[in-house]
Design a protein around this motif. Structure first.
Motif, mmCIF file in Angstrom:
data_model
loop_
_atom_site.group_PDB
_atom_site.id
_atom_site.type_symbol
_atom_site.label_atom_id
_atom_site.label_comp_id
_atom_site.label_asym_id
_atom_site.label_seq_id
_atom_site.Cartn_x
_atom_site.Cartn_y
_atom_site.Cartn_z
ATOM 1 N N ASP A 11 46.672 -40.376 74.176
ATOM 2 C CA ASP A 11 45.603 -40.701 75.129
ATOM 3 C C ASP A 11 44.367 -41.270 74.437
ATOM 4 O O ASP A 11 43.771 -42.229 74.920
ATOM 5 N N LYS A 12 43.983 -40.676 73.321
ATOM 6 C CA LYS A 12 42.783 -41.141 72.614
ATOM 7 C C LYS A 12 43.116 -42.210 71.567
ATOM 8 O O LYS A 12 42.216 -42.816 71.002
ATOM 9 N N ALA A 13 44.386 -42.451 71.306
ATOM 10 C CA ALA A 13 44.860 -43.488 70.376
ATOM 11 C C ALA A 13 44.250 -43.345 68.984
ATOM 12 O O ALA A 13 43.879 -44.327 68.349
ATOM 13 N N VAL A 14 44.160 -42.109 68.505
ATOM 14 C CA VAL A 14 43.661 -41.864 67.152
ATOM 15 C C VAL A 14 44.794 -42.175 66.183
ATOM 16 O O VAL A 14 45.867 -41.570 66.243
ATOM 17 N N LYS A 15 44.549 -43.137 65.300
ATOM 18 C CA LYS A 15 45.602 -43.611 64.398
ATOM 19 C C LYS A 15 45.816 -42.673 63.215
ATOM 20 O O LYS A 15 46.938 -42.377 62.834
ATOM 21 N N TYR A 16 44.731 -42.199 62.610
ATOM 22 C CA TYR A 16 44.825 -41.381 61.406
ATOM 23 C C TYR A 16 44.415 -39.943 61.713
ATOM 24 O O TYR A 16 43.263 -39.566 61.555
ATOM 25 N N TYR A 17 45.364 -39.174 62.187
ATOM 26 C CA TYR A 17 45.155 -37.772 62.549
ATOM 27 C C TYR A 17 46.227 -36.958 61.847
ATOM 28 O O TYR A 17 47.416 -37.259 61.943
ATOM 29 N N PHE A 18 45.787 -35.949 61.107
ATOM 30 C CA PHE A 18 46.696 -35.090 60.368
ATOM 31 C C PHE A 18 46.329 -33.644 60.666
ATOM 32 O O PHE A 18 45.155 -33.283 60.620
ATOM 33 N N ARG A 19 47.347 -32.823 60.962
ATOM 34 C CA ARG A 19 47.081 -31.409 61.241
ATOM 35 C C ARG A 19 48.165 -30.576 60.595
ATOM 36 O O ARG A 19 49.343 -30.914 60.624
ATOM 37 N N TYR A 20 47.729 -29.473 59.998
ATOM 38 C CA TYR A 20 48.646 -28.466 59.495
ATOM 39 C C TYR A 20 48.072 -27.122 59.910
ATOM 40 O O TYR A 20 46.983 -26.748 59.482
ATOM 41 N N ALA A 21 48.780 -26.417 60.783
ATOM 42 C CA ALA A 21 48.319 -25.132 61.332
ATOM 43 C C ALA A 21 46.945 -25.329 61.977
ATOM 44 O O ALA A 21 46.839 -26.083 62.943
ATOM 45 N N ASP A 22 45.904 -24.727 61.433
ATOM 46 C CA ASP A 22 44.584 -24.858 62.051
ATOM 47 C C ASP A 22 43.664 -25.824 61.308
ATOM 48 O O ASP A 22 42.500 -25.951 61.645
ATOM 49 N N ASP A 23 44.185 -26.533 60.307
ATOM 50 C CA ASP A 23 43.403 -27.540 59.586
ATOM 51 C C ASP A 23 43.728 -28.919 60.137
ATOM 52 O O ASP A 23 44.890 -29.245 60.343
#
Length: 115
Positions: A11-23
């Motif tokens: 929806d927000k089209a964020v290209k560079y998003y990385f998540r691991y658990a709560d980080d």
């Protein structure tokens, strides 16, 4: 968090998003865009009864590294964080002093840190 991930990427089209658990790390060249996105993220997380910690940071990546999941990530290379390296070295030194540890046990202990 899967709902949140999809919202951010699709929806927000964020290209560079990385998540691991709560980080999580979001990269973008415009700091103002990131500030606006942060407000929207707060609203979305509020619907999930979650909130962002007060120590979040918005900064230019050219100025310094990104500390994420135990590593310091630079443009050209990645390093393990110093405190993690020191803990591993202390543990290895302590294991080297043990006489009763088999090679297999030693290897299991070291591999858990290297992994």
């Amino acid at each position: 968090m899967s709902y949140f991930d999809h919202w951010l990427k699709e929806d927000k089209a964020v290209k560079y998003y990385f998540r691991y658990a709560d980080d999580m790390v979001i990269l973008h060249s415009d700091k103002e865009y990131l500030r606006q996105l942060l407000d929207e993220i707060r609203e979305q997380l509020g619907t999930l009864k979650l909130e962002i910690k007060s120590n979040y940071q918005i900064f230019k990546v050219e100025d310094r590294s990104i500390s994420f999941v135990g590593y310091k990530i630079y443009h050209d290379y990645t390093l393990i964080r110093k405190n993690i390296k020191h803990k591993m070295c202390k543990k290895v030194a302590a294991m080297n002093k043990l006489k009763h540890m088999t090679y297999s046990e030693y290897r299991q202990q070291v591999c858990s840190h290297i992994g």
